[in-house]
Design a protein around this motif. Structure first.
Motif, PDB file in Angstrom:
ATOM      1  N   GLY A  57       1.872  25.617  33.634  1.00 48.65           N
ATOM      2  CA  GLY A  57       0.451  25.307  34.304  1.00 48.65           C
ATOM      3  C   GLY A  57      -0.680  25.537  33.326  1.00 48.65           C
ATOM      4  O   GLY A  57      -0.447  25.955  32.215  1.00 48.65           O
ATOM      5  N   GLY A  58      -1.842  24.800  33.659  1.00 50.93           N
ATOM      6  CA  GLY A  58      -3.067  25.010  32.784  1.00 50.93           C
ATOM      7  C   GLY A  58      -3.976  26.147  33.400  1.00 50.93           C
ATOM      8  O   GLY A  58      -3.380  26.996  34.129  1.00 50.93           O
ATOM      9  N   GLY A  59      -5.127  26.190  32.611  1.00 50.06           N
ATOM     10  CA  GLY A  59      -5.836  27.352  32.950  1.00 50.06           C
ATOM     11  C   GLY A  59      -7.018  27.304  32.176  1.00 50.06           C
ATOM     12  O   GLY A  59      -7.283  26.467  31.218  1.00 50.06           O
ATOM     13  N   SER A  60      -8.099  27.991  32.763  1.00 46.10           N
ATOM     14  CA  SER A  60      -9.357  28.187  31.867  1.00 46.10           C
ATOM     15  C   SER A  60      -9.715  29.480  31.507  1.00 46.10           C
ATOM     16  O   SER A  60      -9.612  30.363  32.718  1.00 46.10           O
ATOM     17  CB  SER A  60     -10.359  27.192  32.526  1.00 46.10           C
ATOM     18  OG  SER A  60     -10.051  25.957  32.706  1.00 46.10           O
ATOM     19  N   GLN A  61     -10.420  29.924  30.560  1.00 45.01           N
ATOM     20  CA  GLN A  61     -10.840  31.383  30.459  1.00 45.01           C
ATOM     21  C   GLN A  61     -12.239  31.345  29.751  1.00 45.01           C
ATOM     22  O   GLN A  61     -12.185  30.522  28.931  1.00 45.01           O
ATOM     23  CB  GLN A  61      -9.734  32.380  29.930  1.00 45.01           C
ATOM     24  CG  GLN A  61      -9.126  32.025  28.625  1.00 45.01           C
ATOM     25  CD  GLN A  61      -7.956  32.996  28.362  1.00 45.01           C
ATOM     26  OE1 GLN A  61      -7.958  33.355  27.138  1.00 45.01           O
ATOM     27  NE2 GLN A  61      -7.251  33.373  28.969  1.00 45.01           N
ATOM     28  N   LEU A  62     -12.882  32.336  29.964  1.00 46.16           N
ATOM     29  CA  LEU A  62     -13.957  32.419  29.270  1.00 46.16           C
ATOM     30  C   LEU A  62     -13.909  33.052  27.895  1.00 46.16           C
ATOM     31  O   LEU A  62     -13.045  33.761  27.914  1.00 46.16           O
ATOM     32  CB  LEU A  62     -15.196  33.267  29.946  1.00 46.16           C
ATOM     33  CG  LEU A  62     -15.632  32.911  31.420  1.00 46.16           C
ATOM     34  CD1 LEU A  62     -16.674  34.050  32.130  1.00 46.16           C
ATOM     35  CD2 LEU A  62     -16.165  31.440  31.639  1.00 46.16           C
ATOM     36  N   THR A  63     -14.819  32.382  27.222  1.00 47.45           N
ATOM     37  CA  THR A  63     -14.825  33.119  25.567  1.00 47.45           C
ATOM     38  C   THR A  63     -15.473  34.205  25.598  1.00 47.45           C
ATOM     39  O   THR A  63     -16.319  34.808  26.739  1.00 47.45           O
ATOM     40  CB  THR A  63     -15.567  32.067  24.823  1.00 47.45           C
ATOM     41  OG1 THR A  63     -16.762  31.990  25.084  1.00 47.45           O
ATOM     42  CG2 THR A  63     -14.883  30.558  24.789  1.00 47.45           C
ATOM     43  N   ASP A  64     -15.468  35.122  24.702  1.00 47.69           N
ATOM     44  CA  ASP A  64     -16.136  36.368  24.618  1.00 47.69           C
ATOM     45  C   ASP A  64     -17.571  36.016  24.499  1.00 47.69           C
ATOM     46  O   ASP A  64     -18.418  36.859  25.065  1.00 47.69           O
ATOM     47  CB  ASP A  64     -15.667  37.103  23.372  1.00 47.69           C
ATOM     48  CG  ASP A  64     -14.370  37.680  23.551  1.00 47.69           C
ATOM     49  OD1 ASP A  64     -13.759  37.593  24.417  1.00 47.69           O
ATOM     50  OD2 ASP A  64     -13.750  37.865  22.465  1.00 47.69           O
TER      51      ASP A  64
END
Length: 86
Positions: A57-64
């Protein structure tokens, strides 16, 4: 930076998906991607890390940096409201 951009980042962080964040806030996927790209152009660095789908699966997460930006924006808004109330 404004409330719509912050809300988009917060929803991406909450849901781990740009597509789900867009659906939640009622914007098209294309509009959301354009906003993310605009933020990244202005800031000069990425605001999200994405991974493509596949078996895991894929996904997105915020950078610091994006999380710092949200914190700074929220602190600024709080101070603005306090000043306005005085």
């Amino acid at each position: 930076m404004g409330p719509r951009y912050v809300r988009l980042l917060e929803e991406i962080d909450r849901r781990g998906s740009i597509r789900e964040a867009c659906a939640r806030i009622g914007l098209s996927y294309r509009t959301c991607l354009n906003r993310v790209r605009q933020m990244e152009r202005v800031l000069g660095h990425p605001v999200i890390h994405t991974t493509r789908g596949g078996p895991a699966g894929g996904g997105s997460q915020l950078t610091d940096e994006a999380r710092d930006l949200i914190r700074l924006y929220r602190a600024w808004r709080t101070e603005l409201e306090r000043s306005s109330d005085r």
